[in-house]
Enzyme design. Sequence first.
Site, PDB file in Angstrom:
ATOM      1  N   GLU A 132       0.814  -1.215   0.000  1.00 53.02           N
ATOM      2  CA  GLU A 132       0.000   0.000   0.000  1.00 53.02           C
ATOM      3  C   GLU A 132       0.847   1.266   0.000  1.00 53.02           C
ATOM      4  O   GLU A 132       0.509   2.268  -0.627  1.00 53.02           O
ATOM      5  CB  GLU A 132      -0.940   0.015   1.212  1.00 53.02           C
ATOM      6  CG  GLU A 132      -2.020  -1.055   1.180  1.00 53.02           C
ATOM      7  CD  GLU A 132      -1.514  -2.452   1.514  1.00 53.02           C
ATOM      8  OE1 GLU A 132      -0.350  -2.583   1.974  1.00 53.02           O
ATOM      9  OE2 GLU A 132      -2.258  -3.422   1.319  1.00 53.02           O
ATOM     10  N   GLN A 169      -7.274  -1.669  -0.839  1.00 50.54           N
ATOM     11  CA  GLN A 169      -8.298  -2.718  -0.932  1.00 50.54           C
ATOM     12  C   GLN A 169      -9.339  -2.578   0.188  1.00 50.54           C
ATOM     13  O   GLN A 169     -10.523  -2.798  -0.036  1.00 50.54           O
ATOM     14  CB  GLN A 169      -7.632  -4.080  -0.880  1.00 50.54           C
ATOM     15  CG  GLN A 169      -8.490  -5.176  -1.435  1.00 50.54           C
ATOM     16  CD  GLN A 169      -7.657  -6.376  -1.849  1.00 50.54           C
ATOM     17  OE1 GLN A 169      -7.166  -7.101  -0.989  1.00 50.54           O
ATOM     18  NE2 GLN A 169      -7.491  -6.577  -3.137  1.00 50.54           N
ATOM     19  N   PHE A 170      -8.861  -2.210   1.367  1.00 51.90           N
ATOM     20  CA  PHE A 170      -9.732  -1.889   2.500  1.00 51.90           C
ATOM     21  C   PHE A 170      -9.080  -0.730   3.239  1.00 51.90           C
ATOM     22  O   PHE A 170      -7.854  -0.654   3.284  1.00 51.90           O
ATOM     23  CB  PHE A 170      -9.878  -3.088   3.453  1.00 51.90           C
ATOM     24  CG  PHE A 170     -10.721  -4.194   2.887  1.00 51.90           C
ATOM     25  CD1 PHE A 170     -12.096  -4.232   3.111  1.00 51.90           C
ATOM     26  CD2 PHE A 170     -10.149  -5.178   2.117  1.00 51.90           C
ATOM     27  CE1 PHE A 170     -12.873  -5.237   2.575  1.00 51.90           C
ATOM     28  CE2 PHE A 170     -10.927  -6.199   1.569  1.00 51.90           C
ATOM     29  CZ  PHE A 170     -12.290  -6.233   1.803  1.00 51.90           C
ATOM     30  N   HIS A 182     -11.350  -5.160   8.657  1.00 62.36           N
ATOM     31  CA  HIS A 182     -12.099  -4.854   7.438  1.00 62.36           C
ATOM     32  C   HIS A 182     -13.346  -4.021   7.727  1.00 62.36           C
ATOM     33  O   HIS A 182     -14.201  -3.893   6.870  1.00 62.36           O
ATOM     34  CB  HIS A 182     -12.528  -6.146   6.731  1.00 62.36           C
ATOM     35  CG  HIS A 182     -11.399  -6.909   6.104  1.00 62.36           C
ATOM     36  ND1 HIS A 182     -10.467  -7.584   6.844  1.00 62.36           N
ATOM     37  CD2 HIS A 182     -11.060  -7.112   4.809  1.00 62.36           C
ATOM     38  CE1 HIS A 182      -9.606  -8.174   6.024  1.00 62.36           C
ATOM     39  NE2 HIS A 182      -9.937  -7.900   4.791  1.00 62.36           N
TER      40      HIS A 182
END
Lengths: 377, 326
Positions: free
Chosen positions: B60, B82-83, B129
């Site tokens: 990231e 992605q999250f 998440h």
Amino acid sequence: MPRGKIELKNYVESLSILDADGNVDASLEPKLDAQELRLAFAAMLRARRYDERMLKLQRQGRIGTYGPALGQEAASLGPAFAIGKNDWLVPSFREPAAMLHRGWPMHKLMLWWGGNEFGSVVPDGVNDLPICVPVSSQCLYGAGVAWGCKIRNDGTIAVAFTGDGGTSEGDFHEAMNVAGAFKLPLIMVVQNNHWAISLPREKQSASDTIAQKALAYGFNGIQADGNDILSMIAATREAADRARKGGGPTLIEAVTYRLGVHTTADDPKKYRTEEEVECWRAKDPLIRFWTYLLAKKVMDEKARELLEEEINNEITAAVERTEAYEPDVLEPFRHSFATMPPHLEEQMMQFQAYLESIGAHPGRASNDKIETARGIH
Amino acid sequence: MAEMTMAKALNLAMREAMAEDKTVMVLGQDVGKDEGVFRITEGLLKEFGPDRVIDFPVAESAIAGVSVGLCFTGFKPIAEMQFSGFGYHAFHQIENHVARFRNRTRGRYTCPMVVRMPYGAGIRAIEHHSESREAIWAHLPGLKVVIPSGPRNARALLRASIFDPDPVMFYEPKACYRAFKEEVPEEPEVMEIGKANIVRPGDDVTIISYGASMRPVLEAADELEIEHHIDAEVIDLLSLVPMDTETIVASVKKTGRVVVVHEAPKNCGPAAEIIARIVENALMFLEAPIERVTGYDLVMPFFNLEKFYIPDAHRVVTAAREVVSY
Ligand SMILES: Cc1ncc(C[n+]2csc(CCOP(=O)(O)OP(=O)(O)O)c2C)c(N)n1
Ligand SMILES: [Mg+2]
């Protein structure tokens, strides 16, 4: 100075002992007695059946999203099998074989995937860390644990797991560098299962092997056949030996394959072919090890049947225990700090009032709740 | 007009921007072949090719940092985390570079990039998440923080964010991705970043929220009207930075009573900033103490308990009734 080739003192090796057809290189076989061989097989089979049941439970909506480790049983069990009880296991999220072998009760892992913190409570007497979701973040505390082992000088070591995708994260490289620079007794196991969700191994990194990354950090790397339990045990034993003698870390690249979905929320058909999966199915770690055990006459079909039944019973009991678990709704408040600060006390009271107003039952105890509390204090 | 989900609307905004402007790129994990784990980038790789839709390694910090360099060379990256739970890896690049380059180079280098991330609870996801940590980004000078609540504003705000000359943290309420559909106009639509929306006019109490919490808030507003004859004015902030103080203050001056709702934890959460602005600008108009309905100051509980911990309509109704009956 003229131009020349630089010789590195460290090296990268590859290791394969038991091939996909069950042929063994006897000169490389690790020393394992019949009981140990049976135990290793049982642990792999247990992990396989556990995964299969978890996938069913997920389909039935009885747990949440599940990430199976089908096909990776040898890669994750080997390192756990080859270290001692007092050593440390630092898992990622695709090591049920290792965790179950280390003594995690099956229902705990089920509870984790069912959305309960109790699944993260490390059982008493087990020197492990819980499942870790942020990719490769565990590598750094793995290095920290190894450092602690070194300072305490009690002969213990740490084994940390990550994946091929995990080798792209900064945390992985920082952990590798620290482990090398301080000669930490750390075994870094990378389960190279060829995929990081949809990204294939060759797009993750231009390195020919993952094992060679160790060279950059000043220690040895070995690329082991991760579908061969014998290779994984042999590679880990050597690395553990070196670590205990002050020789520092080792990187083990376990070459394996994720036979199943990344998680149950994933559709691998979008990015890989069924032929590729079939090709790896033929290299199944359980099939070759079973062939080997039959040839060695360590187990027979009858023993296998008994084992299957035993595992089936264990799984059924674990599912029952999981489903009997009633979480205490207030528990997240109780474990935020050693002593609850006033602002949280106030929020907990408001929360209790809210629960009452919606007719929920706050604070319902269960046996596992008592276990949880004990696990934490 | 076409009916679509927020997932489709976000996809549409990216497709339109990429078709119009060749410098717009998409970078993230599994955004190409897999079309995103939530399928938000569906079809983009096919349409725009692998030079513009990049399946990125699991890193990231690299996604954010590399995007900064792409900005310097004339590109407009849309970076996907992605999250949001994994966006922290990128924190250092975002705070130390993305947020600062315009200022420290006096405008010579800028970062016209968008960082998209799904946030929030409610989909029974595993650990890490489900968090709502928008306040972290809102605290960093130099970043805009935009949070849509439905398909139409998601599309219009993402478009505005892509073409904004400054970096935008674009928080997507993942629980809303496919929860409902809305009419979205045929032609590209832009909404001004920093303008709140009065979704429901009312006189008795102002309820201020954004993102995923808008659904329980609107449910609560209906219940307040039907069951309790309380007429709530509902404000959807849509952007935390800049924040539309004017709309908030005007409403508070009218109702004199306020409830602020978000999923994020309470301590130093966005509600604290919203309330500070009310106090600075409309203190004398307040007729009751302001109530906050927020997440608790806890690590987000695992999903088996999450439903109890996410602010719901019931908590909003209770708070609004208290404020009104004060
Ligand atoms: C820091 C971080 N980024 C992204 C994710 C989402 N994610 C979960 S697993 C995964 C791929 C990991 O690949 P690999 O390390 O090869 O492990 P595998 O899933 O193959 O076991 C990603 C991107 C995450 N959990 N953590
Ligand atoms: Mg992998």
